[in-house]
Design a protein around this motif. Structure first.
Motif, PDB file in Angstrom:
ATOM      1  N   LYS A 138       0.844  -1.197   0.000  1.00  0.00           N
ATOM      2  CA  LYS A 138       0.000   0.000   0.000  1.00  0.00           C
ATOM      3  C   LYS A 138       0.877   1.244   0.000  1.00  0.00           C
ATOM      4  CE  LYS A 138      -4.063  -2.003   2.248  1.00  0.00           C
ATOM      5  NZ  LYS A 138      -5.057  -1.866   3.349  1.00  0.00           N
ATOM      6  N   THR A 139       0.285   2.323  -0.463  1.00  0.00           N
ATOM      7  CA  THR A 139       1.017   3.586  -0.571  1.00  0.00           C
ATOM      8  C   THR A 139       0.303   4.661   0.230  1.00  0.00           C
ATOM      9  OG1 THR A 139       1.801   2.997  -2.790  1.00  0.00           O
ATOM     10  CG2 THR A 139       1.909   5.311  -2.188  1.00  0.00           C
ATOM     11  N   TYR A 140       1.079   5.380   1.024  1.00  0.00           N
ATOM     12  CA  TYR A 140       0.549   6.439   1.888  1.00  0.00           C
ATOM     13  C   TYR A 140       1.273   7.749   1.554  1.00  0.00           C
ATOM     14  CZ  TYR A 140      -0.808   2.197   4.361  1.00  0.00           C
ATOM     15  OH  TYR A 140      -1.312   0.959   4.673  1.00  0.00           O
ATOM     16  N   THR A 141       0.540   8.843   1.631  1.00  0.00           N
ATOM     17  CA  THR A 141       1.129  10.132   1.281  1.00  0.00           C
ATOM     18  C   THR A 141       0.843  11.174   2.352  1.00  0.00           C
ATOM     19  OG1 THR A 141      -0.802  10.990   0.099  1.00  0.00           O
ATOM     20  CG2 THR A 141       0.745   9.623  -1.167  1.00  0.00           C
ATOM     21  N   LYS A 142       1.694  12.203   2.335  1.00  0.00           N
ATOM     22  CA  LYS A 142       1.480  13.341   3.223  1.00  0.00           C
ATOM     23  C   LYS A 142       2.126  14.565   2.608  1.00  0.00           C
ATOM     24  CE  LYS A 142       2.116  15.116   7.910  1.00  0.00           C
ATOM     25  NZ  LYS A 142       2.591  14.825   9.288  1.00  0.00           N
ATOM     26  N   GLU A 143       1.388  15.660   2.550  1.00  0.00           N
ATOM     27  CA  GLU A 143       1.948  16.917   2.084  1.00  0.00           C
ATOM     28  C   GLU A 143       2.637  17.625   3.251  1.00  0.00           C
ATOM     29  OE1 GLU A 143      -1.212  19.104   0.341  1.00  0.00           O
ATOM     30  OE2 GLU A 143      -1.407  17.775  -1.399  1.00  0.00           O
ATOM     31  N   PHE A 144       3.765  18.236   2.974  1.00  0.00           N
ATOM     32  CA  PHE A 144       4.493  18.945   4.032  1.00  0.00           C
ATOM     33  C   PHE A 144       5.232  20.126   3.426  1.00  0.00           C
ATOM     34  CE2 PHE A 144       7.457  15.913   2.299  1.00  0.00           C
ATOM     35  CZ  PHE A 144       8.701  16.532   2.345  1.00  0.00           C
ATOM     36  N   THR A 145       5.651  21.031   4.278  1.00  0.00           N
ATOM     37  CA  THR A 145       6.358  22.253   3.868  1.00  0.00           C
ATOM     38  C   THR A 145       7.729  22.307   4.521  1.00  0.00           C
ATOM     39  OG1 THR A 145       4.272  23.455   3.589  1.00  0.00           O
ATOM     40  CG2 THR A 145       6.282  24.770   3.830  1.00  0.00           C
TER      41      THR A 145
ATOM     42  N   PRO B 150      11.630  15.808  11.795  1.00  0.00           N
ATOM     43  CA  PRO B 150      11.009  14.650  11.141  1.00  0.00           C
ATOM     44  C   PRO B 150       9.709  15.023  10.440  1.00  0.00           C
ATOM     45  CG  PRO B 150      10.529  14.601  13.481  1.00  0.00           C
ATOM     46  CD  PRO B 150      11.430  15.786  13.266  1.00  0.00           C
ATOM     47  N   VAL B 151       9.397  14.244   9.433  1.00  0.00           N
ATOM     48  CA  VAL B 151       8.084  14.302   8.762  1.00  0.00           C
ATOM     49  C   VAL B 151       7.475  12.923   8.927  1.00  0.00           C
ATOM     50  CG1 VAL B 151       6.866  14.557   6.590  1.00  0.00           C
ATOM     51  CG2 VAL B 151       8.757  16.102   7.143  1.00  0.00           C
ATOM     52  N   GLU B 152       6.399  12.845   9.724  1.00  0.00           N
ATOM     53  CA  GLU B 152       5.764  11.561  10.000  1.00  0.00           C
ATOM     54  C   GLU B 152       4.568  11.340   9.087  1.00  0.00           C
ATOM     55  OE1 GLU B 152       4.769  11.411  14.126  1.00  0.00           O
ATOM     56  OE2 GLU B 152       6.780  10.751  14.702  1.00  0.00           O
ATOM     57  N   VAL B 153       4.551  10.171   8.458  1.00  0.00           N
ATOM     58  CA  VAL B 153       3.401   9.741   7.663  1.00  0.00           C
ATOM     59  C   VAL B 153       2.690   8.659   8.467  1.00  0.00           C
ATOM     60  CG1 VAL B 153       2.627   8.736   5.496  1.00  0.00           C
ATOM     61  CG2 VAL B 153       4.614  10.260   5.528  1.00  0.00           C
ATOM     62  N   MET B 154       1.403   8.866   8.762  1.00  0.00           N
ATOM     63  CA  MET B 154       0.637   7.941   9.592  1.00  0.00           C
ATOM     64  C   MET B 154       0.111   6.775   8.747  1.00  0.00           C
ATOM     65  SD  MET B 154       0.686   9.287  12.646  1.00  0.00           S
ATOM     66  CE  MET B 154      -0.713   8.555  13.483  1.00  0.00           C
ATOM     67  N   LEU B 155       0.309   5.593   9.261  1.00  0.00           N
ATOM     68  CA  LEU B 155      -0.186   4.396   8.584  1.00  0.00           C
ATOM     69  C   LEU B 155      -1.712   4.452   8.550  1.00  0.00           C
ATOM     70  CD1 LEU B 155       0.914   1.719   7.370  1.00  0.00           C
ATOM     71  CD2 LEU B 155       0.370   0.670   9.580  1.00  0.00           C
ATOM     72  N   GLY B 156      -2.279   4.367   7.352  1.00  0.00           N
ATOM     73  CA  GLY B 156      -3.717   4.375   7.203  1.00  0.00           C
ATOM     74  C   GLY B 156      -4.332   5.743   7.223  1.00  0.00           C
ATOM     75  N   GLU B 157      -3.547   6.776   7.450  1.00  0.00           N
ATOM     76  CA  GLU B 157      -4.101   8.123   7.533  1.00  0.00           C
ATOM     77  C   GLU B 157      -4.583   8.613   6.164  1.00  0.00           C
ATOM     78  OE1 GLU B 157      -2.730  12.185   9.726  1.00  0.00           O
ATOM     79  OE2 GLU B 157      -1.315  11.348   8.295  1.00  0.00           O
ATOM     80  N   GLN B 158      -3.776   8.373   5.139  1.00  0.00           N
ATOM     81  CA  GLN B 158      -4.153   8.814   3.796  1.00  0.00           C
ATOM     82  C   GLN B 158      -3.570   7.822   2.803  1.00  0.00           C
ATOM     83  OE1 GLN B 158      -2.893  12.736   2.800  1.00  0.00           O
ATOM     84  NE2 GLN B 158      -3.858  12.744   0.788  1.00  0.00           N
TER      85      GLN B 158
END
Length: 345
Positions: free
Chosen positions: A308-315, A323-331
């Motif tokens: 599965k692939t998860y994404t997160k936009e950040f600045t 750190p930039v945390e990507v939550m499992l199942g969040e998106q």
């Protein structure tokens, strides 16, 4: 950016560069077009001066501090030629770091120009037979040559070697960037004026390293980290001076983490991509905890984990690391991103 008088530390830098270039030019190569440094372009090219007839050879008057105010008596059939070099007419003699080579001015049948003599002294005296020669002196990545005719009388020869030094540093938000995280490529010309060479004159310089170059205009490409934090700046190298330049990056160092809960342990075997808002790939990694330096701006982190692939936009803000945390199942990413394969690094 500031320029200082050429300090004694410059001589050590020259010695380091000369250790790489202290080889005679290859067979068949003209000895008066510069010294080839491994992995780098020619140190410089210069027009061949016109041959001066023996009776027209100018005599160089001695100056204050002239190392050859008195020349030694040459062996029978030889003439003493005292060599020295300056950065400019009114500058002192260069006291160290020079490599001298004397070549016959006519090639052999093979096409090679015979090496007659060489020395690493700052002001050597060569005992030469009457005839034509090419005198070549190198200093760091700078070099110059003169074609001379040796007659019946001993004399002095002074060469002007237009060279200077540059030291490069980088910072972000006025904080120095550690030397091991930044490298520099140096090009001839001007980036701002659109007169830039396409190939580096000096590749992979380190922060704080003193580099001896022919005097002139250059532009520097500073690469911070392994992301897209790359900037350019023009630098002028003046004869007999060291230019100390600091390049100002606007970037941040981010660490990517795929977690089940905020602040949790990162999940192993995660593949990562960083994309621009337009979907262009900036960086990819197969490491579980990749760390990238990115120019300030907006990005999308893409994590691939267990099919599965998860994404997160950040600045990214300049000077702000973290750190930039990507939550499992969040998106969960759309199918188009699920099908994308990362190349890894």
């Amino acid at each position: 950016m500031r320029a200082a008088l050429l300090l004694p530390m410059l001589w050590a830098a020259v010695a380091s560069v000369q250790a790489q270039s202290d080889q005679a030019p290859p067979s068949g190569a003209l000895p008066f077009v510069g010294t080839q440094v491994p992995g780098r372009p020619l140190a410089g090219s210069m027009a061949l001066p016109a041959l001066i007839a023996p009776g027209q050879q100018p005599q160089v008057p001695p100056k204050a501090g002239d190392p050859h105010s008195i020349l030694p008596q040459p062996p029978a059939g030889k003439v003493a030629i005292g060599m020295s070099a300056r950065f400019g007419d009114n500058d002192p003699f260069i006291p160290r770091g020079l490599v001298w080579r004397i070549f016959a001015d006519r090639p052999e049948a093979s096409g090679a120009y015979p090496l007659v003599a060489e020395a690493a002294d700052p002001a050597p005296v060569f005992f030469l037979s009457p005839g034509g020669y090419v005198v070549h002196v190198s200093y760091g990545l700078a070099s110059v040559a003169r074609r001379i005719v040796v007659g019946e009388e001993s004399r002095r020869e002074q060469l002007l070697l237009s060279a200077g030094g540059v030291t490069l540093h980088s910072d972000v938000s006025d904080k120095p960037i550690p030397a091991q995280k930044v490298t520099y490529d140096i090009f001839e010309g001007s980036f701002l004026q659109g007169r830039a060479a396409s190939r580096p004159f000096y590749r992979g310089a380190n922060s704080g390293e003193l580099i001896v170059l022919p005097a002139g205009s250059y532009y520097v490409v500073s690469t911070y980290g392994e992301g897209n934090a790359v900037i350019q700046a023009d630098v002028a190298v003046a004869p007999g001076k060291v230019t100390d330049a600091t390049l100002h990056h606007r970037a941040g160092e981010i660490a990517l983490r795929l977690v089940k809960v905020a602040g949790g342990d990162p999940l192993p075997d995660t593949q990562w991509s960083v994309l621009t808002p337009g979907g262009d790939s900036v960086k990819e990694s197969i490491n579980t905890l990749p760390t990238f330096v990115l120019a300030e701006g907006e990005y999308t982190a893409v994590a691939r984990y267990e099919g599965k692939t998860y994404t997160k936009e950040f600045t990214v803000e300049s000077g702000k690391d973290g750190p930039v945390e990507v939550m499992l199942g969040e998106q969960v990413a759309p199918p188009s991103l699920d099908a994308t394969e990362g190349s890894g690094d």
